[in-house]
Enzyme design. Structure first.
Site: not given
Ligand code: ASP
Length: 294
Positions: A167, A195, A197-198, A217-218, A220
């Protein structure tokens, strides 16, 4: 006081796959990408314009995983998503399930500016991009060898390895104290088609109000369950915590190694906490100082 900007290029198990060449490329790119927004803010631009342009530059840079260079779903395709929020007006825009929109953050901004809605997805979102004449590209244009390799490794052993960054985001405070946040992503490697995500969810991956701007980020699903980006502002409001303390508390309340947050408050203070192995990041402040980190 004064303008401030922070960007991220994702958080996760960065160090495991970081070759010296890739590290050098990232270390060269991060200051330039931070400067995209810093230059605008220095010239008096609004925070909302600065975060949009910063995220477009990140989407265009294939070192980072949004736009070109985005990760692939289990079906070997890209489903892109983005969101943007203007803390000054309270406006927000978001889009998901995009397959041909070159810069998803531009579509999110247009949704905010041109519709009465906040969130669009799938074929309707693609139709809007076409009608508004945004740049569109074949889905394969987003693919790079690095992401194909990551997908192959993931499909061979879905439980191997920890999530890698996927992200990008930007937060800014402009000279008038207006705040904005923007986030764009391809999601997670090998995600189920469909799917979400966040990153495109206002309140989870992106938030901006008159107090603070946040991009997450991370993993989600953790950020979705926590409403993390909005939570930083709520924590500041209810406990009087600084943006540094509030963002750290929000991450600490989540599962270990969930990811990171970039945060800027109305006084131009920046916080960049993360619980994952690393987070690609850069920042610049009018009051002096700029930097990058991995
Ligand atoms: N947060 C993002 C998701 O889960 C992925 C990421 O930030 O690496 O879609």
């Amino acid at each position: 006081m004064g303008w401030a900007v922070a960007i991220h290029g994702g958080a996760g198990a960065i160090l495991e796959s970081l070759t010296s060449t890739h590290r050098a490329d990232v270390e060269a790119a991060l200051p330039e990408l931070t400067e995209v927004a810093a230059r605008m803010l220095r010239d008096g631009a609004a925070a909302i314009d600065a975060v949009e342009e910063a995220v477009v530059a990140l989407e265009e840079c294939e070192l980072f995983q949004a736009g070109r260079g985005a990760v692939l779903s289990a079906a070997g395709a890209h489903e892109l998503e983005a969101s943007i929020m203007d803390g000054h007006t309270g406006g927000a825009g978001a889009a998901c399930g995009l397959q041909t929109v070159r810069n998803p953050i531009r579509l999110a901004r247009q949704v905010m500016e041109r519709t009465t809605h906040v969130f669009v997805g799938g074929s309707g979102a693609e139709d809007l991009a076409r009608a508004w004449e945004l740049d569109r590209v074949p889905n394969a244009w987003f693919t790079t060898q690095r992401r194909l390799d990551q997908l192959r490794a993931h499909l061979a052993d879905p439980n191997s390895g920890r999530p890698h960054p996927a992200t990008v985001g930007a937060v800014a405070c402009d000279r008038k104290g207006r705040l904005a946040a923007a986030t764009s992503t391809g999601g997670t490697t090998g995600k189920l088609p469909g799917r979400i995500g966040d990153a495109p969810v206002i309140g989870a991956g992106t938030w901006a109000d008159q107090r603070v701007a946040v991009s997450a980020t991370g993993i989600g699903e953790c950020f979705l369950r926590s409403g993390s980006a909005r939570m930083v502002s709520a924590h500041m409001e209810l406990s009087g915590a600084s943006c540094q303390a509030a963002s750290r508390a929000v991450l600490d309340a989540m599962p270990e190694a969930s990811g990171g947050l970039i945060v800027v408050d109305q006084a131009g203070r920046v916080a960049l906490p993360y619980t994952s192995q690393g987070m690609y990041r850069g920042w610049a402040l009018e009051s002096g100082g700029s930097g990058i980190g991995i």
